[in-house]
Design a protein around this motif. Structure first.
Motif, PDB file in Angstrom:
ATOM      1  N   UNK A  83       0.832  -1.204   0.000  1.00  0.00           N
ATOM      2  CA  UNK A  83       0.000   0.000   0.000  1.00  0.00           C
ATOM      3  C   UNK A  83       0.867   1.256   0.000  1.00  0.00           C
ATOM      4  N   UNK A  84       1.912   1.254   0.848  1.00  0.00           N
ATOM      5  CA  UNK A  84       2.782   2.426   0.966  1.00  0.00           C
ATOM      6  C   UNK A  84       3.523   2.709  -0.335  1.00  0.00           C
ATOM      7  N   UNK A  85       4.038   1.663  -0.996  1.00  0.00           N
ATOM      8  CA  UNK A  85       4.851   1.899  -2.197  1.00  0.00           C
ATOM      9  C   UNK A  85       4.005   2.096  -3.452  1.00  0.00           C
ATOM     10  N   UNK A  86       2.809   1.467  -3.513  1.00  0.00           N
ATOM     11  CA  UNK A  86       1.906   1.759  -4.641  1.00  0.00           C
ATOM     12  C   UNK A  86       1.564   3.244  -4.641  1.00  0.00           C
ATOM     13  N   UNK A  87       1.311   3.790  -3.448  1.00  0.00           N
ATOM     14  CA  UNK A  87       0.936   5.204  -3.360  1.00  0.00           C
ATOM     15  C   UNK A  87       2.105   6.148  -3.611  1.00  0.00           C
ATOM     16  N   UNK A  88       3.336   5.625  -3.508  1.00  0.00           N
ATOM     17  CA  UNK A  88       4.489   6.458  -3.845  1.00  0.00           C
ATOM     18  C   UNK A  88       4.548   6.727  -5.343  1.00  0.00           C
ATOM     19  N   UNK A 120      -0.376   2.571  14.124  1.00  0.00           N
ATOM     20  CA  UNK A 120      -0.661   4.010  13.996  1.00  0.00           C
ATOM     21  C   UNK A 120      -0.460   4.443  12.539  1.00  0.00           C
ATOM     22  N   UNK A 121       0.581   3.879  11.888  1.00  0.00           N
ATOM     23  CA  UNK A 121       0.853   4.194  10.488  1.00  0.00           C
ATOM     24  C   UNK A 121      -0.319   3.845   9.584  1.00  0.00           C
ATOM     25  N   UNK A 122      -0.931   2.695   9.825  1.00  0.00           N
ATOM     26  CA  UNK A 122      -2.098   2.283   9.028  1.00  0.00           C
ATOM     27  C   UNK A 122      -3.247   3.282   9.205  1.00  0.00           C
ATOM     28  N   UNK A 123      -3.448   3.739  10.457  1.00  0.00           N
ATOM     29  CA  UNK A 123      -4.536   4.692  10.737  1.00  0.00           C
ATOM     30  C   UNK A 123      -4.281   6.022  10.013  1.00  0.00           C
ATOM     31  N   UNK A 138       3.666  10.362   5.952  1.00  0.00           N
ATOM     32  CA  UNK A 138       3.979  10.085   7.364  1.00  0.00           C
ATOM     33  C   UNK A 138       3.498   8.674   7.719  1.00  0.00           C
ATOM     34  N   UNK A 139       2.264   8.353   7.319  1.00  0.00           N
ATOM     35  CA  UNK A 139       1.738   7.003   7.567  1.00  0.00           C
ATOM     36  C   UNK A 139       2.546   5.950   6.826  1.00  0.00           C
ATOM     37  N   UNK A 140       2.908   6.248   5.577  1.00  0.00           N
ATOM     38  CA  UNK A 140       3.721   5.316   4.792  1.00  0.00           C
ATOM     39  C   UNK A 140       5.071   5.062   5.433  1.00  0.00           C
ATOM     40  N   UNK A 151      -5.935  -1.895   8.643  1.00  0.00           N
ATOM     41  CA  UNK A 151      -5.851  -1.330  10.004  1.00  0.00           C
ATOM     42  C   UNK A 151      -6.508  -2.265  11.022  1.00  0.00           C
ATOM     43  N   UNK A 152      -7.740  -2.685  10.722  1.00  0.00           N
ATOM     44  CA  UNK A 152      -8.472  -3.570  11.655  1.00  0.00           C
ATOM     45  C   UNK A 152      -7.724  -4.889  11.829  1.00  0.00           C
TER      46      UNK A 152
END
Length: 554
Positions: free
Chosen positions: A22-27, A87-90, A122-124, A189-190
């Motif tokens: 999720x983090x790198x796709x959004x990058x 927290x990062x996921x949230x 920040x979340x990523x 997150x859940x």
């Protein structure tokens, strides 16, 4: 699920892989969908004064993740890696919700998107800083290469998949590229809050504020300076003579040196600089940086190559080239996805060195081969070469990550994971500045003459042709990169296409700009890919220092 349960490590692997993906796709998702985003908010990113919006839409997320991963890695060591990860996921999911509706238009719309992209970064950073450490805690040494390999393959595959997903979703609606993160973020997150447990060794203590500030400000100044080096300054085609750019880079490097000195003196450093005394750690991170810079440069050059030249020559409208460029680049992702998990598992048995060295060698050879094919290439030759580049990246990445993470004591894995992620993310940011600048320098020598002659042959007045040909090449590059019609964008301010005797149909057709730029582009491409091949050689030499086997915890 109980920590000792045999399934727990697989739950940790699947969840952290989702978070990293999720983090790198959004990058990279905005790279392909920038034209749709700017059309959606009604802003022309190539108009004077708007290039900064374009750069920050590209760079904001990357800079923030690069700067903050070490801090969050250290906080994970202090307060729990799973806590920071959750927290990062949230944060990531909340930012995705905010991005999925933009209440403003024009400049306000751009600022809203940039601000929430930074927050999402920040979340990523929290997700990326913690995932490797959570896995290193969950898996025994004899399976660590495989686990970190899957996670790292997800990270790099995400940066390629983001291009394809962005291209497809931008065709539906420009905000759809942000919607995709919302349901996945909520589920992730859940799931992480319910299933992940703290297994790591915590090292409570005070946060190293001098280290945080010198590192954060120093790396930010360095990356921002390099980013603005792309923009023209005065009569120069790039910003490398701009005192502000040079000052930012100089101050950034100085602060990073101060950071290293601070970390050697404080009792509880954010990063234990002495970790770099471990050859496997230091050389592994150097090789990782080289790989990341080379891969980032390859992405950008292939996008411009396909969108600006190859696809238009085959009759694709400039507006449709972003999606098709992503599709035609799929062989890199396929090569990476085949090699990555396989190399991770094999390196658990045979050690990291043969794979890290072999992967670097294959990437270096593929860069040299890409220089040797014509710009208007046969697709199957091109597909084979980028497949081999992705395959080499897959062979290298997983064993290198496992070697880095296994070379540090268990109590410092969060910080070590943050350092590794910093090199990974900083490489992506640096590649934009380095490779765009190299390409612009390559174009600046040959494009003005070719452009002036070509325009005059189609009836454009000598005065306008001369003025347009002396505009900074970054405008032509960004136009091609964004799926705009480059000649139309260049001539619009002069109303030249409406003048009698001007062959507007030819000038704005699919073939005029590609034929015009083929030779100048190839000059730039040679410079860029030879530089990338040299980086792979540096990475190969660094990889020779990788250990034969991973150390077990003991």
């Amino acid at each position: 699920m109980d920590n000792d349960h045999p399934l727990y490590k697989w739950v940790a692997l699947s969840n952290t892989t989702l978070g990293t993906l999720l983090a790198t796709i959004n990058a990279s998702i905005v790279l392909i969908s920038l034209p749709a985003i700017f059309r959606g908010i009604g802003l022309n990113p190539l108009a004077p004064g708007n290039v900064s919006y374009l750069l920050w839409m590209l760079m904001g997320y990357l800079v923030v993740t690069a700067v903050l991963v070490v801090l969050f890695g250290r906080l994970g060591d202090m307060y729990g890696r799973v806590r920071i990860y959750n927290i990062g996921f949230v944060v990531f999911t909340f930012s995705a919700i905010a991005l999925s509706f933009d209440p403003f238009h024009l400049d306000g719309g751009a600022l809203w998107l940039i601000a929430w992209r930074v927050a999402q970064g920040v979340g990523g950073a929290m997700l990326m800083a913690s995932s490797s450490a959570i896995l290193t805690d969950a898996f025994p040494a004899n399976q660590r290469g495989m686990a970190l390999g899957v996670n790292m393959v997800a990270a790099v595959a995400g940066s390629f998949l983001g291009l394809l997903i962005g291209g497809v979703l931008a065709e539906i609606h420009w905000q759809a590229i942000f919607w995709v993160g919302v349901p996945i973020g909520i589920v992730g997150t859940i799931w992480s809050m319910r299933s992940l447990k703290e297994l790591g060794v915590r090292t409570p203590g005070r946060l190293d504020w001098p280290g945080c500030l010198t590192f954060g400000v120093g790396l930010t100044l360095l990356l921002v300076g390099i980013t603005y080096g792309i923009q023209p300054y005065g009569a120069s085609t790039t910003g490398w003579t701009n005192p502000w750019v040079l000052g930012a880079i100089g101050a950034g490097l100085l602060l990073l040196v101060v950071f290293c000195l601070v970390e050697l003196r404080v009792a509880q450093p954010m990063v234990n600089i002495r970790l770099f005394r471990s050859t496997a750690f230091g050389m592994g991170n150097l090789a990782g940086l080289m790989s990341s810079v080379g891969r980032g440069g390859l992405q950008f050059m292939l996008i411009i190559w396909l969108q600006g030249i190859w696809l238009p020559l085959r009759g694709f409208d400039f507006e449709s080239t972003p999606l098709w460029a992503a599709i035609y680049m799929l062989p890199i992702t396929i090569g990476f996805l085949i090699a990555g998990p396989l190399a991770g598992s094999l390196s658990d048995r045979f050690g990291a060195r043969p794979f890290t060295v072999g992967g670097m060698l294959l990437m270096g050879v593929s860069f040299v081969a890409l220089v040797m094919i014509p710009v208007d290439f046969d697709y199957w030759v091109f597909a084979l070469l980028i497949f081999l580049n992705g395959f080499g990246g897959g062979i290298f990445t997983a064993p290198n990550t496992a070697a880095i993470m296994s070379s540090v004591p268990p109590a410092e894995r969060g910080a070590a994971s943050g350092v590794r992620a910093t090199f990974f993310n900083a490489g992506s940011s640096l590649s934009i500045g380095i490779f765009f600048s190299l390409m612009i320098v390559g174009l600046a020598n040959t494009l003005p003459g070719a452009l002036s002659t070509g325009l005059q042959e189609q009836g454009v007045s000598a005065a306008v042709a001369h003025e347009v040909s002396n505009l900074p090449p970054v405008g032509s590059l960004f136009a091609a990169f964004l799926g705009y019609n480059p000649i139309e964008e260049l001539l619009e301010p002069y109303h030249a296409l409406q003048q009698p005797g001007v062959n507007a149909e030819v000038l704005t057709g699919q073939t005029f700009f590609p034929h015009l730029i083929i030779e100048p582009f190839h000059s730039g491409l040679v410079v860029v890919f030879i530089a990338a091949a040299a980086m792979m050689v540096i990475g190969l030499i660094a990889s020779l220092f990788n250990p034969g086997r991973y150390a077990d915890d003991g």
